[in-house]
Design a protein around this motif. Structure first.
Motif, PDB file in Angstrom:
ATOM      1  N   LEU A   1      -9.608 -26.408 -16.275  1.00  0.00           N
ATOM      2  CA  LEU A   1     -10.845 -25.692 -16.572  1.00  0.00           C
ATOM      3  C   LEU A   1     -11.978 -26.699 -16.656  1.00  0.00           C
ATOM      4  O   LEU A   1     -11.931 -27.635 -17.457  1.00  0.00           O
TER       5      LEU A   1
ATOM      6  N   LEU B   1     -11.775 -20.785 -12.084  1.00  0.00           N
ATOM      7  CA  LEU B   1     -11.067 -19.700 -12.759  1.00  0.00           C
ATOM      8  C   LEU B   1     -10.180 -18.923 -11.787  1.00  0.00           C
ATOM      9  O   LEU B   1     -10.491 -18.801 -10.605  1.00  0.00           O
TER      10      LEU B   1
ATOM     11  N   SER C   1      -8.066 -18.985 -16.719  1.00  0.00           N
ATOM     12  CA  SER C   1      -8.178 -20.262 -16.016  1.00  0.00           C
ATOM     13  C   SER C   1      -7.324 -20.260 -14.758  1.00  0.00           C
ATOM     14  O   SER C   1      -6.381 -19.483 -14.622  1.00  0.00           O
TER      15      SER C   1
ATOM     16  N   VAL D   1      -9.955 -17.871 -21.216  1.00  0.00           N
ATOM     17  CA  VAL D   1     -11.164 -18.670 -21.379  1.00  0.00           C
ATOM     18  C   VAL D   1     -12.144 -17.885 -22.238  1.00  0.00           C
ATOM     19  O   VAL D   1     -12.406 -16.703 -21.970  1.00  0.00           O
TER      20      VAL D   1
ATOM     21  N   TYR E   1     -18.305 -22.222 -16.669  1.00  0.00           N
ATOM     22  CA  TYR E   1     -16.849 -22.286 -16.688  1.00  0.00           C
ATOM     23  C   TYR E   1     -16.372 -22.137 -15.236  1.00  0.00           C
ATOM     24  O   TYR E   1     -16.671 -21.140 -14.585  1.00  0.00           O
TER      25      TYR E   1
END
Length: 443
Positions: A397, A366, A386, A330, A363
């Motif tokens: 994600l 994960l 991810s 990511v 984000y």
């Protein structure tokens, strides 16, 4: 029977080996199908001669929704925005909740601007019907609008010129417009000061309002970390204010200069409403469109008024879900500072990055976090791998972009680009710079 079995065995033994293997395999498959084939019973009458009992089960709407295909998609419950650390710049200069401001730039249309924030096209059409001139926005004009908790447009203000401001308020299924004309006198003012405490406190002491301080911070957000300015640092601000009956009705930042650590930083407004440095170079840092090396399939789109398929309630999906395999690198989509890197119950392992003062990305879900809070990162840096952590039914994600504390559609949001002025635009801008810089002279 024994004689028949012995004859079959003898015949089988006399067959060539390939034929014996094929026949044996067919026999095994046939027996397996016979053993595992489900038994279906269709009774006309039961053992007592009566007709079988048939029971009809009525499902409510919630139960029906839980059986729909979309109910199996990941239902994200992202970490709350309150989890993002705030500072004095956010608390004292932040925009009103649900309100966004936007300066029209090249290529913008009413629909492209509002649609990135999840405003329905039907609402945009109703707004354009209230005033067809909204279809012809000009570079440098300013829009501000208010959304309710469900992401519905409630009011929009269009600053058509320095003297004319149109307001459109929701009325039934459409919008009602009103015009406010201000006929004050515009005057330029230079406000100077030195840091003695925070920038907020020092700027107020120099005579800047909260809105004007916000404009200064946004103009130089990519060059300076205002939290790291030190006592004795100098600043000079050129404001154009409209005065009416001795009071400032509205103002526009024309230019700002700050001297910190022996280095001078400038931002001057061009005709397109954006700020550039003394040479006409862009101040913004460019963003990547996607947080991965390659683009993956979108499994769930941005939808501020998403209907939760299980509960039937409005549950905003403030980002985009990409169907990526576990362990996919990511990437940070832009330069910035990590402000959150931890595990959250619903979001799983997640990272939040602040880019300048207006932009933030998040984000989620994960597998592994590769950065720490306070860490400075560059566009394209690996920040995580991810995964499928938190409230998630499959590897993906969840990616969000926030502008001025409002979530926008990552796939359509107009992201900063580090482009400079060229040709006639640059020549016109440099002429403005020659007039503004002497007024912003730092001691």
């Amino acid at each position: 029977m024994q004689l028949i079995a012995r004859s079959i065995a003898l015949a089988y033994s006399n067959l060539p080996r390939p034929h014996r293997v094929l026949l044996g395999s067919l026999t095994v498959v046939t027996l397996a199908v016979a053993v595992w084939q489900p038994f279906v019973y269709h009774p006309e009458y039961d053992s007592y001669g009566d007709k079988p009992t048939v029971k009809h089960i009525q499902l409510d709407n919630a139960q029906v929704r839980s059986l729909l295909p979309e109910a199996s998609e990941p239902i994200d419950q992202p970490a709350p925005a309150e989890d993002i650390p705030q500072d004095d710049l956010d608390e004292k200069v932040g925009s009103e909740t649900g309100v966004h401001e936007y300066v029209v730039s090249s290529g913008d249309t009413l629909s492209s601007i509002l649609n990135q924030y999840g405003v329905d096209m039907s609402e945009i059409a109703a707004l354009a019907s209230a005033d067809s001139d909204l279809r012809n926005l000009k570079i440098g004009q300013q829009l501000s609008w208010t959304l309710n908790d469900d992401g519905e447009l409630q009011r929009i203000t269009w600053e058509k010129s320095r003297r004319e401001t149109y307001t459109y308020d929701r009325s039934g299924n459409g919008f009602k417009s009103s015009l406010e004309t201000i006929k004050g006198e515009w005057k330029d003012s230079v406000l100077k000061g030195q840091l003695d405490g925070s920038f907020i406190t020092s700027a107020r002491a120099a005579g800047l309002t909260s809105g004007e301080i916000s404009s200064v911070v946004k103009a130089l957000q990519w060059q300076l970390d205002f939290k790291k300015l030190r006592k004795g640092d100098e600043f000079s601000v050129l404001m154009s204010r409209e005065m009416l009956d001795g009071k400032s009705e509205q103002s526009h930042l024309q230019g700002v200069g700050i001297r910190s650590g022996g280095k001078d930083y400038y931002a001057i407004r061009a005709e397109d409403g954006k700020f550039y440095d003394r040479n006409g170079s862009g101040l913004a840092r460019g963003f990547l469109r996607f947080p991965t090396i390659k683009q993956y399939r979108v499994s769930s789109n941005f939808n501020p008024r998403r209907l939760n398929p299980v509960t039937g309630r409005i549950a905003p999906h403030r980002g985009v879900d990409f169907a990526v395999p576990v362990g996919t690198p990511v990437l940070a989509v832009g330069d910035g500072e990590v402000i959150v890197a931890k595990h959250d119950g619903a979001a799983g392992n997640y990272v939040a990055i602040r880019h300048g003062r207006q932009y933030m990305t998040r984000y989620m879900h994960l597998r592994k976090i590769l950065v720490k809070p306070g860490q400075k990162i560059k566009r394209g840096d690996r920040i995580a791998l991810s995964g499928n952590t938190g409230r998630s039914t499959g590897p993906h994600l969840h990616f969000e972009i926030w502008i001025n504390q409002l979530a926008v559609n990552p796939l359509t949001a107009k992201l900063p680009r580090s482009e400079g002025l060229t040709g006639k635009d640059r020549s016109a801008y440099l002429a403005v710079v020659k007039q503004v810089i002497p007024q912003l002279k730092l001691n």
